[in-house]
Motif scaffolding. Structure first.
Motif, PDB file in Angstrom:
ATOM      1  N   LYS A   2      -6.181 -14.251   3.925  1.00  0.00           N
ATOM      2  CA  LYS A   2      -5.549 -14.119   2.787  1.00  0.00           C
ATOM      3  C   LYS A   2      -4.151 -14.743   2.742  1.00  0.00           C
ATOM      4  CE  LYS A   2      -6.270  -9.843   0.175  1.00  0.00           C
ATOM      5  NZ  LYS A   2      -5.890  -8.400   0.090  1.00  0.00           N
ATOM      6  N   ALA A   3      -3.593 -14.545   4.072  1.00  0.00           N
ATOM      7  CA  ALA A   3      -2.075 -15.404   4.252  1.00  0.00           C
ATOM      8  C   ALA A   3      -2.199 -16.643   3.985  1.00  0.00           C
ATOM      9  CB  ALA A   3      -1.422 -15.047   5.370  1.00  0.00           C
ATOM     10  N   ALA A   4      -3.555 -17.361   4.161  1.00  0.00           N
ATOM     11  CA  ALA A   4      -4.031 -18.665   4.108  1.00  0.00           C
ATOM     12  C   ALA A   4      -4.341 -19.209   2.782  1.00  0.00           C
ATOM     13  CB  ALA A   4      -4.931 -18.996   5.309  1.00  0.00           C
ATOM     14  N   GLY A   5      -4.221 -18.374   1.691  1.00  0.00           N
ATOM     15  CA  GLY A   5      -4.663 -18.457   0.388  1.00  0.00           C
ATOM     16  C   GLY A   5      -5.957 -18.245   0.147  1.00  0.00           C
ATOM     17  N   ILE A   6      -6.804 -17.705   0.842  1.00  0.00           N
ATOM     18  CA  ILE A   6      -8.099 -17.504   0.354  1.00  0.00           C
ATOM     19  C   ILE A   6      -8.342 -16.218  -0.301  1.00  0.00           C
ATOM     20  CG2 ILE A   6     -10.614 -17.336   1.472  1.00  0.00           C
ATOM     21  CD1 ILE A   6      -9.112 -19.700   2.457  1.00  0.00           C
ATOM     22  N   LYS A   7      -9.014 -16.270  -1.269  1.00  0.00           N
ATOM     23  CA  LYS A   7      -9.278 -14.945  -2.198  1.00  0.00           C
ATOM     24  C   LYS A   7     -10.075 -14.109  -1.315  1.00  0.00           C
ATOM     25  CE  LYS A   7      -7.524 -16.837  -6.032  1.00  0.00           C
ATOM     26  NZ  LYS A   7      -6.369 -16.356  -6.567  1.00  0.00           N
ATOM     27  N   VAL A   8      -9.719 -12.764  -1.107  1.00  0.00           N
ATOM     28  CA  VAL A   8     -10.450 -11.827  -0.232  1.00  0.00           C
ATOM     29  C   VAL A   8     -10.627 -10.530  -1.442  1.00  0.00           C
ATOM     30  CG1 VAL A   8     -10.911 -10.438   1.660  1.00  0.00           C
ATOM     31  CG2 VAL A   8      -9.764 -12.662   1.789  1.00  0.00           C
ATOM     32  N   CYS A   9     -11.933 -10.390  -1.743  1.00  0.00           N
ATOM     33  CA  CYS A   9     -11.979  -9.022  -2.540  1.00  0.00           C
ATOM     34  C   CYS A   9     -12.924  -8.115  -2.051  1.00  0.00           C
ATOM     35  CB  CYS A   9     -13.102  -9.695  -3.949  1.00  0.00           C
ATOM     36  SG  CYS A   9     -12.135 -11.077  -4.889  1.00  0.00           S
ATOM     37  N   PRO A  10     -12.874  -6.863  -2.132  1.00  0.00           N
ATOM     38  CA  PRO A  10     -13.608  -5.727  -1.626  1.00  0.00           C
ATOM     39  C   PRO A  10     -14.689  -5.423  -2.897  1.00  0.00           C
ATOM     40  CG  PRO A  10     -11.607  -4.879  -2.733  1.00  0.00           C
ATOM     41  CD  PRO A  10     -11.465  -6.442  -2.913  1.00  0.00           C
ATOM     42  N   LEU A  11     -15.897  -5.328  -2.244  1.00  0.00           N
ATOM     43  CA  LEU A  11     -16.716  -4.728  -3.065  1.00  0.00           C
ATOM     44  C   LEU A  11     -17.305  -3.348  -2.853  1.00  0.00           C
ATOM     45  CD1 LEU A  11     -19.955  -7.550  -3.399  1.00  0.00           C
ATOM     46  CD2 LEU A  11     -18.210  -6.583  -5.225  1.00  0.00           C
ATOM     47  N   LYS A  12     -17.034  -2.509  -3.797  1.00  0.00           N
ATOM     48  CA  LYS A  12     -17.242  -1.135  -3.452  1.00  0.00           C
ATOM     49  C   LYS A  12     -18.788  -0.823  -4.014  1.00  0.00           C
ATOM     50  CE  LYS A  12     -13.267   0.692  -6.086  1.00  0.00           C
ATOM     51  NZ  LYS A  12     -13.110  -0.011  -7.135  1.00  0.00           N
ATOM     52  N   ASN A  13     -19.548  -1.384  -4.580  1.00  0.00           N
ATOM     53  CA  ASN A  13     -20.936  -1.304  -4.916  1.00  0.00           C
ATOM     54  C   ASN A  13     -21.481  -2.823  -4.783  1.00  0.00           C
ATOM     55  OD1 ASN A  13     -23.303  -0.891  -6.088  1.00  0.00           O
ATOM     56  ND2 ASN A  13     -22.611   0.441  -7.833  1.00  0.00           N
ATOM     57  N   PRO A  14     -22.352  -2.934  -3.833  1.00  0.00           N
ATOM     58  CA  PRO A  14     -22.812  -4.067  -3.446  1.00  0.00           C
ATOM     59  C   PRO A  14     -23.922  -4.394  -4.428  1.00  0.00           C
ATOM     60  CG  PRO A  14     -22.640  -2.730  -1.362  1.00  0.00           C
ATOM     61  CD  PRO A  14     -22.318  -1.816  -2.634  1.00  0.00           C
ATOM     62  N   LEU A  15     -24.349  -3.237  -5.216  1.00  0.00           N
ATOM     63  CA  LEU A  15     -25.430  -3.762  -6.219  1.00  0.00           C
ATOM     64  C   LEU A  15     -25.032  -3.895  -7.623  1.00  0.00           C
ATOM     65  CD1 LEU A  15     -27.609  -0.629  -5.169  1.00  0.00           C
ATOM     66  CD2 LEU A  15     -28.400  -2.970  -4.903  1.00  0.00           C
ATOM     67  N   SER A  16     -23.520  -4.231  -7.735  1.00  0.00           N
ATOM     68  CA  SER A  16     -23.034  -4.083  -9.078  1.00  0.00           C
ATOM     69  C   SER A  16     -22.835  -5.646  -9.505  1.00  0.00           C
ATOM     70  CB  SER A  16     -21.879  -3.087  -9.265  1.00  0.00           C
ATOM     71  OG  SER A  16     -21.324  -3.662 -10.448  1.00  0.00           O
ATOM     72  N   ASP A  17     -23.564  -6.220 -10.395  1.00  0.00           N
ATOM     73  CA  ASP A  17     -23.159  -7.593 -10.676  1.00  0.00           C
ATOM     74  C   ASP A  17     -21.826  -7.691 -11.516  1.00  0.00           C
ATOM     75  OD1 ASP A  17     -26.036  -7.263 -10.492  1.00  0.00           O
ATOM     76  OD2 ASP A  17     -26.366  -8.392 -12.410  1.00  0.00           O
ATOM     77  N   ALA A  18     -21.588  -6.432 -11.971  1.00  0.00           N
ATOM     78  CA  ALA A  18     -20.482  -6.423 -13.077  1.00  0.00           C
ATOM     79  C   ALA A  18     -19.245  -6.480 -12.259  1.00  0.00           C
ATOM     80  CB  ALA A  18     -20.685  -5.146 -13.912  1.00  0.00           C
TER      81      ALA A  18
END
Lengths: 96, 153
Positions: free
Chosen positions: A67-83
């Motif tokens: 993240k500090a290096a500028g990479i976007k990091v996202c948490p996925l709560k629901n691994p089945l949710s395309d939305a």
């Protein structure tokens, strides 16, 4: 093309499920993406070679240096949710 | 896949568990009985959750997917095992989005078969209404009925 990394503890269960969901969401959004999945131990150091990382909320803090290096990091709560994936892709500016 | 659970005896139904350790054990028990896995594999799954937290919850409050590594110790075959629990199993008392009532325990030795299994599982669980229906099943006959309802071509 953007490069997406997906990480979970083992690299064979949750991350694979996430990979299938992310691929589906990218396709639906018309986003050209190469999606790779790996165990957290490997992914942690490889993360800086990617544009975007998806992982379980539990593992988010392991990517602080990426993240500090500028990479976007996202948490996925629901691994089945395309939305949920689509929302992250929008928020990160990869799709409009 | 629902039909496969029944055909291979890879399913169980339970009322409740005292703790999530027991839930993971019984969720994997049918795989233990037919030699798909050893107890060592179950211990690994439990250890993973101890170490990393309940990352195996794949649909908040509803679905867990206990698993360890592909080709991990104590795994002899590739399979998925279904369990339904009437009362939610609590992984984190402070976070009920980490509860689960449906368990899909993964065992994997063959990467190709495992990928096929995972795609079938993802496809099944993303079928609109299916998880709601699975929360109501009581026995293997109900599983077969759902198979007919959703996947009969």
């Amino acid at each position: 093309m953007i490069k997406i990394l997906i990480c979970c503890a083992s690299g064979s269960g949750t991350s694979m499920l996430m990979k299938l969901t992310v691929e589906k969401a990218c396709k639906a959004s018309g986003l050209d993406a190469k999606v790779t999945h790996s165990p957290i131990a490997e992914g942690k150091s490889a993360a800086t070679q990617y544009d975007l990382v998806f992982t379980s909320p539990n593992f988010l803090n392991m990517f602080d240096s990426a993240k500090a290096a500028g990479i976007k990091v996202c948490p996925l709560k629901n691994p089945l949710s395309d939305a949920e994936v689509k929302q992250h892709l929008q928020e990160c500016g990869f799709v409009k | 896949m629902l039909k496969t659970f029944v055909e291979k005896n890879h399913y169980s139904f339970h009322q409740s568990f005292n703790n999530w350790h027991d839930a993971i054990y019984y969720g994997a028990e049918p795989l233990l009985k037919d030699g798909t896995i050893d107890e060592e594999y179950i211990e690994q799954i439990i250890q993973n959750v101890e170490t990393y937290g309940p990352y195996i919850i794949i649909d908040p409050g509803r679905v867990a997917m206990p698993h360890s590594t592909l080709g991990g110790k104590g795994v002899h075959n590739t399979a998925i095992c279904f369990m339904k629990v009437e009362e939610p199993v609590v992984f984190d008392p402070e976070d009920h989005s980490k509860d689960a009532r449906l368990f899909f325990t993964l065992a994997a030795v063959n990467p190709d078969e495992h990928l096929t299994n995972m795609m079938a599982l993802a496809n099944m669980l993303s079928t609109e209404g299916l998880i709601d229906d699975l929360l109501e099943v009581q026995n293997p006959e109900d599983l077969l009925k759902l198979h007919e309802k959703y996947f009969k071509i």
